[in-house]
Enzyme design. Structure first.
Site, PDB file in Angstrom:
ATOM      1  N   GLU A  68      35.359  21.303 -65.305  1.00 54.43           N
ATOM      2  CA  GLU A  68      35.672  21.605 -66.236  1.00 54.43           C
ATOM      3  C   GLU A  68      34.758  20.333 -66.589  1.00 54.43           C
ATOM      4  O   GLU A  68      35.545  19.204 -68.290  1.00 54.43           O
ATOM      5  CB  GLU A  68      37.254  21.048 -65.871  1.00 54.43           C
ATOM      6  CG  GLU A  68      37.733  22.406 -65.391  1.00 54.43           C
ATOM      7  CD  GLU A  68      38.176  22.454 -64.256  1.00 54.43           C
ATOM      8  OE1 GLU A  68      36.745  22.121 -63.911  1.00 54.43           O
ATOM      9  OE2 GLU A  68      38.982  23.385 -63.525  1.00 54.43           O
ATOM     10  N   TRP A 118      50.942   8.278 -49.006  1.00 55.52           N
ATOM     11  CA  TRP A 118      49.794   8.840 -48.630  1.00 55.52           C
ATOM     12  C   TRP A 118      48.547   8.875 -47.859  1.00 55.52           C
ATOM     13  O   TRP A 118      48.174   7.592 -47.142  1.00 55.52           O
ATOM     14  CB  TRP A 118      48.581   9.349 -50.158  1.00 55.52           C
ATOM     15  CG  TRP A 118      49.241  10.015 -51.235  1.00 55.52           C
ATOM     16  CD1 TRP A 118      51.320  10.488 -50.871  1.00 55.52           C
ATOM     17  CD2 TRP A 118      49.837   9.946 -52.239  1.00 55.52           C
ATOM     18  NE1 TRP A 118      51.554  11.114 -51.900  1.00 55.52           N
ATOM     19  CE2 TRP A 118      50.659  10.628 -52.957  1.00 55.52           C
ATOM     20  CE3 TRP A 118      48.200   9.633 -53.241  1.00 55.52           C
ATOM     21  CZ2 TRP A 118      51.120  11.079 -54.287  1.00 55.52           C
ATOM     22  CZ3 TRP A 118      48.205   9.641 -54.328  1.00 55.52           C
ATOM     23  CH2 TRP A 118      49.263  10.894 -54.851  1.00 55.52           C
ATOM     24  N   LYS A 151      50.792  14.064 -46.895  1.00 53.84           N
ATOM     25  CA  LYS A 151      51.822  13.311 -47.628  1.00 53.84           C
ATOM     26  C   LYS A 151      52.796  12.846 -45.966  1.00 53.84           C
ATOM     27  O   LYS A 151      53.383  13.331 -45.473  1.00 53.84           O
ATOM     28  CB  LYS A 151      53.114  13.717 -48.264  1.00 53.84           C
ATOM     29  CG  LYS A 151      52.162  14.267 -49.147  1.00 53.84           C
ATOM     30  CD  LYS A 151      53.226  14.684 -50.933  1.00 53.84           C
ATOM     31  CE  LYS A 151      52.436  14.550 -52.442  1.00 53.84           C
ATOM     32  NZ  LYS A 151      52.275  15.887 -52.613  1.00 53.84           N
ATOM     33  N   THR A 160      35.005  28.631 -62.341  1.00 51.69           N
ATOM     34  CA  THR A 160      35.462  27.844 -61.046  1.00 51.69           C
ATOM     35  C   THR A 160      36.040  28.135 -60.069  1.00 51.69           C
ATOM     36  O   THR A 160      36.577  29.715 -59.824  1.00 51.69           O
ATOM     37  CB  THR A 160      37.344  26.661 -61.073  1.00 51.69           C
ATOM     38  OG1 THR A 160      38.161  27.729 -61.748  1.00 51.69           O
ATOM     39  CG2 THR A 160      36.905  26.117 -63.005  1.00 51.69           C
TER      40      THR A 160
HETATM   41  P1  ADP Z   1      34.944  24.157 -56.710  1.00 50.59           P
HETATM   42  O1  ADP Z   1      34.910  23.458 -55.971  1.00 50.59           O
HETATM   43  O2  ADP Z   1      36.233  24.860 -57.305  1.00 50.59           O
HETATM   44  O3  ADP Z   1      34.035  25.449 -56.759  1.00 50.59           O
HETATM   45  P2  ADP Z   1      34.199  22.649 -58.939  1.00 50.59           P
HETATM   46  O4  ADP Z   1      32.055  22.578 -57.884  1.00 50.59           O
HETATM   47  O5  ADP Z   1      33.823  22.016 -59.936  1.00 50.59           O
HETATM   48  O6  ADP Z   1      34.769  23.832 -58.155  1.00 50.59           O
HETATM   49  O7  ADP Z   1      34.853  21.055 -58.108  1.00 50.59           O
HETATM   50  C1  ADP Z   1      34.748  20.082 -58.596  1.00 50.59           C
HETATM   51  C2  ADP Z   1      35.849  19.179 -57.463  1.00 50.59           C
HETATM   52  O8  ADP Z   1      35.005  18.841 -56.335  1.00 50.59           O
HETATM   53  C3  ADP Z   1      37.013  17.938 -57.600  1.00 50.59           C
HETATM   54  O9  ADP Z   1      37.876  18.221 -58.797  1.00 50.59           O
HETATM   55  C4  ADP Z   1      36.250  16.623 -56.491  1.00 50.59           C
HETATM   56  O10 ADP Z   1      37.421  17.155 -55.989  1.00 50.59           O
HETATM   57  C5  ADP Z   1      35.000  17.816 -55.718  1.00 50.59           C
HETATM   58  N1  ADP Z   1      34.209  16.811 -55.525  1.00 50.59           N
HETATM   59  C6  ADP Z   1      33.572  16.845 -57.000  1.00 50.59           C
HETATM   60  N2  ADP Z   1      32.277  15.627 -56.674  1.00 50.59           N
HETATM   61  C7  ADP Z   1      32.846  14.636 -55.998  1.00 50.59           C
HETATM   62  C8  ADP Z   1      32.509  13.674 -55.023  1.00 50.59           C
HETATM   63  N3  ADP Z   1      31.576  12.912 -55.835  1.00 50.59           N
HETATM   64  N4  ADP Z   1      33.033  12.822 -53.993  1.00 50.59           N
HETATM   65  C9  ADP Z   1      34.205  13.715 -53.997  1.00 50.59           C
HETATM   66  N5  ADP Z   1      34.218  14.720 -54.409  1.00 50.59           N
HETATM   67  C10 ADP Z   1      33.743  15.209 -55.483  1.00 50.59           C
END
Ligand code: ADP
Length: 543
Positions: free
Chosen positions: A331, A444, A439, A184
């Protein structure tokens, strides 16, 4: 009593075997780092994968060894998806856009024995080399003619491949063995490794090919704008081989013009990417008279990785493309929910349809979701109550590589770190990452909703919202805006515009105009950096 059906393991090698036998002539088109566009059939990709698998074995790579890549979307990177996992080793794709220290940390933490890299990363590898403790074999993913500038002692991918016969039968082993490893991006703390298995990967691929998944099929020509180092290219390399879809790989060229040109020349029907990629694509089409939407055959586009503003879906629609969202994370392999509609949505009017296109979708078979309130209680799926999202399923992680502990609660749920609402049909709307939620006075405010509302303003090219300290309310929103070229949005006008879309008490206390908003290595808004940038900013009412 046990069933009497054949117990064949679900292995990644079976995907390329299938493609080579049953879709032998379907194409993989690739823009290479050397320049030219190459065309291979799945039969050829299968043969080349076998040759590189033989080469890796000859170099002493054993099952379980991590073979790392620093590479763009090209046919060679695709071959490694099959070759490395096919011999039982672990394909460890590393994001080359990370800081060099992060890359070195990730490679060492994973214990990568072999490092494969594109021509473009030769210098990076030379700089990283003294830091690396494990990577004893370096392989430049190019041909002999381009080896001149590669780090000393590097082996040449094409020469290794040319020395092998391709006469090779993939081994059979337990489908629960590890197949690939992605870290990640580590926006907080060190990056963490998600270790996928052959079984999780195949089940995820089957879902992508389902009609209620991404409906990928042999009729598709897919422009893969998602980097192969971002969560296994969202599973598309595997799923495309599973159904024989044509794959179009843009190499290092992810700008709007290059993507438009490829989509048009390869008549791509389907594509996936983060919102920033689509902004570039649409800007190019809207600003370039020669870029004609009629020249495209693009029908469906997945916008994922971040929430998609409605204005983006409308701009896609204006060029004849249906945009929809998928939600997931490293994940979750990554696709966990898909924005497909149900029969009851058939008569939606344009407004309501646009609204549905902007939610994160609903769980596909194999994934369960629930969300929890402040006290850890499960909150109602009423479409309005936000909570911390948890996920459980066949392709969801149970823990991180090397941490030794499970990341699940007693009932097997994984905390996503996202705040979301869920409705009665399971449609999820991500309102924030838990660490980004604002917050204000015990309530929120969703930074994502505010951003999307601002993005609907015609003068706004990009918007980000962060919470800043407020002595009375704890936090209040600051809206950061990149104006469209030539536009000078008036803050008062912008606030009034927002008032038509969100509750009054959500309205930002201040608006800052900037030339650019920082993005993460995967193209998402980098809120940590923005917070640093505006750390000393004092909101007007509190000044
Ligand atoms: P990183 O962004 O840290 O590289 P990831 O690609 O695993 O890691 O990112 C996952 C995150 O991206 C999710 O936990 C969420 O916050 C965001 N995300 C993914 N798809 C969507 C979506 N369709 N709408 C909003 N947020 C999203």
């Amino acid at each position: 009593m046990r069933g009497l059906m054949q117990d064949r393991p679900l292995l990644i090698s079976s995907l390329i075997e299938h493609a080579s036998h049953y879709h032998p002539d379907a194409e993989v088109v690739s823009k290479t780092c050397e320049g030219p566009v190459t065309r291979h059939t799945y039969r050829e990709i299968s043969e080349r994968s076998k040759k590189i698998a033989q080469a890796l074995l000859a170099l002493g790579v054993k099952p379980g060894d991590r073979v790392a890549t620093l590479a763009w979307n090209t046919h060679r990177h695709l071959e490694l998806y099959f070759a490395v996992s096919g011999i039982g080793a672990v394909l460890h794709t590393v994001n080359p856009r990370l800081f060099p220290e992060q890359i070195a940390y990730i490679l060492d933490h994973a214990g990568a024995r072999v490092l494969m890299f594109d021509l473009t990363f030769g210098d990076l590898v030379t700089r990283l080399r003294p830091e690396l403790t494990c990577a004893e074999t370096l392989i430049a993913m190019t041909d002999a003619a381009h080896m001149g500038a590669m780090p000393e002692g590097s082996l040449c991918y094409e020469s290794l491949l040319a020395a092998e016969t391709g006469q090779y039968a993939w081994p059979e082993f337990d489908e629960r063995e590890a197949s690939s490893l992605c870290y990640t991006s580590g926006t907080t703390g060190n990056p963490k490794g998600v270790l996928y298995s052959h079984r999780s990967t195949l089940l995820h691929s089957m879902m992508l090919c389902q009609v209620d998944g991404l409906a990928l099929s042999s009729h598709d020509s897919t422009l893969l704008c998602v980097p192969l180092f971002h969560v296994n290219g969202w599973g598309l390399p595997y799923a495309s081989a599973m159904c024989g879809a044509k794959l179009v790989l843009p190499g290092p060229h992810l700008d709007g013009k290059s993507l438009y040109d490829l989509a048009a020349s390869e008549q791509c029907t389907f594509s996936l990417g983060v919102p920033t990629v689509w902004f570039g694509f649409l800007d190019h089409i809207e600003q370039t008279p020669e870029a004609r939407p009629e020249a495209l055959n693009l029908k469906r586009v997945v916008v994922g990785g971040s929430s998609a503003p409605r204005s983006l879906m409308r701009r896609l629609e204006a060029i004849g493309v249906y945009g929809f969202q998928a939600w997931g994370m490293s994940e979750t392999s990554p696709v966990a929910t898909v924005g497909n509609l149900l029969p009851k949505h058939a008569d939606l009017d344009a407004e309501a349809r646009a609204e549905m296109q902007c939610v994160g979708g609903r769980p596909v078979f194999g994934v369960e979701l629930r969300h929890l309130g402040d006290e850890g209680q499960v909150v109602p799926q009423d479409g309005t109550t936000p909570g911390e999202l948890q996920v459980r399923g066949h392709w969801v992680t149970s823990g991180y590589y090397g941490l030794g502990t499970s990341s699940l609660d007693a009932e097997g749920w994984f905390d996503t770190g996202d705040i979301a609402t869920l409705d009665g049909d399971g449609y999820v709307r991500i309102t924030d990452r838990a660490k980004d939620v604002i917050k204000s006075g015990g309530e929120w405010i969703s930074s994502i909703d505010l951003e999307n509302a601002a993005m609907a303003h015609p003068d706004v090219a990009e918007a980000a919202v962060i919470g800043l300290f407020h002595p009375k309310w704890q936090e209040r929103p600051l809206l950061v805006v990149v104006p469209r070229p030539g536009a000078r949005p008036d803050p008062k006008d912008l606030r009034e515009f927002l008032a038509g879309h969100v509750a009054r008490w959500w309205l930002p206390d201040d608006i800052a105009f900037v030339e650019a908003i920082p993005h993460t290595a995967t193209g998402k808004i980098q809120k940590t950096e923005l917070r640093k940038q505006f750390a000393d900013h004092v909101l007007p009412e509190t000044a």
